[in-house]
Design an enzyme around this catalytic site. Structure first.
Site, PDB file in Angstrom:
ATOM      1  N   PHE A   1     -13.094   0.141  -2.077  1.00 47.88           N
ATOM      2  CA  PHE A   1     -14.425   0.544  -2.545  1.00 47.88           C
ATOM      3  C   PHE A   1     -15.130  -0.650  -3.156  1.00 47.88           C
ATOM      4  O   PHE A   1     -14.589  -1.308  -4.049  1.00 47.88           O
ATOM      5  CB  PHE A   1     -14.339   1.671  -3.575  1.00 47.88           C
ATOM      6  CG  PHE A   1     -15.691   2.201  -3.947  1.00 47.88           C
ATOM      7  CD1 PHE A   1     -16.331   3.145  -3.154  1.00 47.88           C
ATOM      8  CD2 PHE A   1     -16.357   1.733  -5.076  1.00 47.88           C
ATOM      9  CE1 PHE A   1     -17.595   3.620  -3.481  1.00 47.88           C
ATOM     10  CE2 PHE A   1     -17.626   2.197  -5.407  1.00 47.88           C
ATOM     11  CZ  PHE A   1     -18.243   3.145  -4.606  1.00 47.88           C
TER      12      PHE A   1
ATOM     13  N   ASP B   1     -12.212  -8.333  -5.473  1.00 46.58           N
ATOM     14  CA  ASP B   1     -13.091  -7.423  -6.202  1.00 46.58           C
ATOM     15  C   ASP B   1     -12.299  -6.916  -7.400  1.00 46.58           C
ATOM     16  O   ASP B   1     -11.467  -6.013  -7.280  1.00 46.58           O
ATOM     17  CB  ASP B   1     -13.509  -6.269  -5.272  1.00 46.58           C
ATOM     18  CG  ASP B   1     -14.349  -5.227  -5.990  1.00 46.58           C
ATOM     19  OD1 ASP B   1     -14.367  -5.224  -7.232  1.00 46.58           O
ATOM     20  OD2 ASP B   1     -14.968  -4.396  -5.296  1.00 46.58           O
TER      21      ASP B   1
ATOM     22  N   LYS C   1     -18.362  -3.567 -14.461  1.00 47.70           N
ATOM     23  CA  LYS C   1     -17.793  -2.505 -15.299  1.00 47.70           C
ATOM     24  C   LYS C   1     -17.591  -2.909 -16.759  1.00 47.70           C
ATOM     25  O   LYS C   1     -18.528  -2.916 -17.526  1.00 47.70           O
ATOM     26  CB  LYS C   1     -16.499  -2.000 -14.659  1.00 47.70           C
ATOM     27  CG  LYS C   1     -16.783  -1.131 -13.404  1.00 47.70           C
ATOM     28  CD  LYS C   1     -15.633  -0.250 -13.069  1.00 47.70           C
ATOM     29  CE  LYS C   1     -15.824   0.554 -11.796  1.00 47.70           C
ATOM     30  NZ  LYS C   1     -16.524   1.803 -11.968  1.00 47.70           N
TER      31      LYS C   1
END
Ligand SMILES: Cc1ncc(COP(=O)(O)O)c(C=O)c1O
Length: 399
Positions: free
Chosen positions: A135, A220, A249
């Protein structure tokens, strides 16, 4: 009295499946809804609230910066962005940082940097190999890299030049490599895919393949970064350094931010005019980032996350013995999932919520836990008690 949920249904796009509670305030690992009900927050804003809610250090940094200078644009230098870049560079294997506003944007920047490098040095190579169930975000470039068909398919055609291979399959990466391949992009631990761990040697094998074939390796670490897995970045535990590192995040303790980091040799390929974003490196976000990262590093929170993880994992593993429905406990640090033998995670999450614990049904048969790095032993014990009661309530009698 305002019915917030009814109003949301009337006025807001209905593109999220929200839990039926309206959160009003938080402190540390706890949040309260508008009815005053208290929850232990083991979702942590989806791995964002690394220092928990309303952390005084983050709150002060935001308040001070808001009263000083919120935004300038990238036409000028500002101190917090330079400070944050320095912290990231000095504490990673990277040489330079580019700031943006979200994870998806960090991925977009990485795609552009890889393609710019391919354009400059590899005869225009542009293809990127990513993983199924990986993702990387919802913008059209990041979505093209994302390996879940149901997220992608309604928005076709996406950006060309991406292929997807099964997770933990190095041979599939080798088979997918063509003369036009420029990079391999993956999460060191798949987060949204269900907290899927890399097999021993998988990431090292990819690094060796990339080195042998002059490909870039892009990690990532939007979900795994910022101390969550027990080291500041997950790559440190794998003995593998990427060429590009994407963060977001938890980087600013809850204030929106994203970052792409790269080695100097690579970073120099982006020149003025190649890439940018109005809000990127915004003083408010980067000041929050400086405060958050300094706190994480100064207080050795990655090690604290590793210790907290041991306690949670021991508790969850003990459930495996008592609850037939629990099949597996997986993950690293404070990115953990409980695998279930049936598709009941939404019911377990609802039952946990009713009992005062927020958890996330990351897959139909897996519950994900991502508490803040400052979670205490008492909070862990209470959360595990609630989760066990919730699983029991949904799946029935213990063994
Ligand atoms: C590994 C990973 N990459 C990228 C993203 C996208 O980040 P954002 O939602 O900030 O765009 C996410 C979000 O969940 C993620 O977990």
């Amino acid at each position: 009295m305002t019915n917030w949920i009814e109003d949301e249904h009337q006025y807001v796009f209905q593109n999220y499946g929200r839990q039926p509670i309206v959160l009003e305030r938080g402190e540390g690992t706890r949040v309260w809804d508008v009815d005053g009900k208290e929850y232990l927050d083991f979702v942590g804003g989806l791995a964002v609230n690394v220092l928990g809610h309303a952390h005084p250090v983050v709150a002060k940094a935001v308040a001070d910066q808001a009263a000083t200078l919120i935004h300038t644009s990238n036409l000028y230098y500002t101190k917090p962005m330079i400070e944050l870049a320095k912290i990231l560079v000095e504490n990673s294997c990277m040489d330079r940082a580019f700031f943006c506003n979200s994870g998806a944007e960090a991925i977009e920047a990485a795609i552009k940097l890889a393609r710019r490098w391919g354009h400059d040095t590899r005869n225009g190579a542009y293809e990127i190999i990513a993983t199924l169930d990986g993702f990387h975000g919802r913008t059209t470039g990041a979505l093209a890299a994302t390996g879940t068909l149901r997220y992608r398919e309604p928005f076709a055609p996406l950006a060309p030049g991406f292929s997807h291979v099964p997770w933990n399959d190095l041979d599939a990466i080798k088979a997918a490599t063509t003369p036009l391949t420029v990079a391999v992009l993956l999460e060191p631990i798949q987060g949204e895919g269900g907290v899927n761990m890399p097999a021993p040697g998988y990431l090292q094998g990819i690094r060796e393949w990339c080195d042998a074939n002059n490909l870039l390796l892009i990690f990532d670490e939007i979900q795994t970064g910022n101390g969550r897995t027990g080291t500041l970045f997950a790559y440190e535990q794998e003995g593998v350094e990427p060429d590009i590192l994407c963060l977001a995040k938890g980087l600013a303790g809850g204030v929106p931010i994203g970052a792409m980091l790269a080695k100097d040799e690579l970073a120099k390929h982006l020149v003025p005019g190649d890439h940018g974003t109005t809000f990127g490196a915004n003083p408010l976000a980067t000041a929050a980032g400086v405060a958050t990262m300094n706190f994480i590093i100064d207080n050795e929170l990655p090690a604290q996350a590793a210790r907290a993880s041991e306690r949670i994992v021991a508790r969850l593993r003990s459930m495996e013995d008592r609850l037939p429905a629990v099949t597996e406990v997986r993950g690293r640090g404070l990115l953990l999932a409980v695998g279930l033998d049936r598709d009941c995670s939404a019911d377990v999450v609802a039952a946990a919520r009713e009992r005062g614990l927020l958890a996330n049904n990351v897959r139909p048969n897996a519950v994900r836990l991502m508490p803040p790095l400052i979670v205490t032993d008492d909070e862990i014990d209470k959360a595990c008690d609630i989760l066990e009661a919730a699983i029991l309530a949904v799946t029935g009698a213990p063994k």
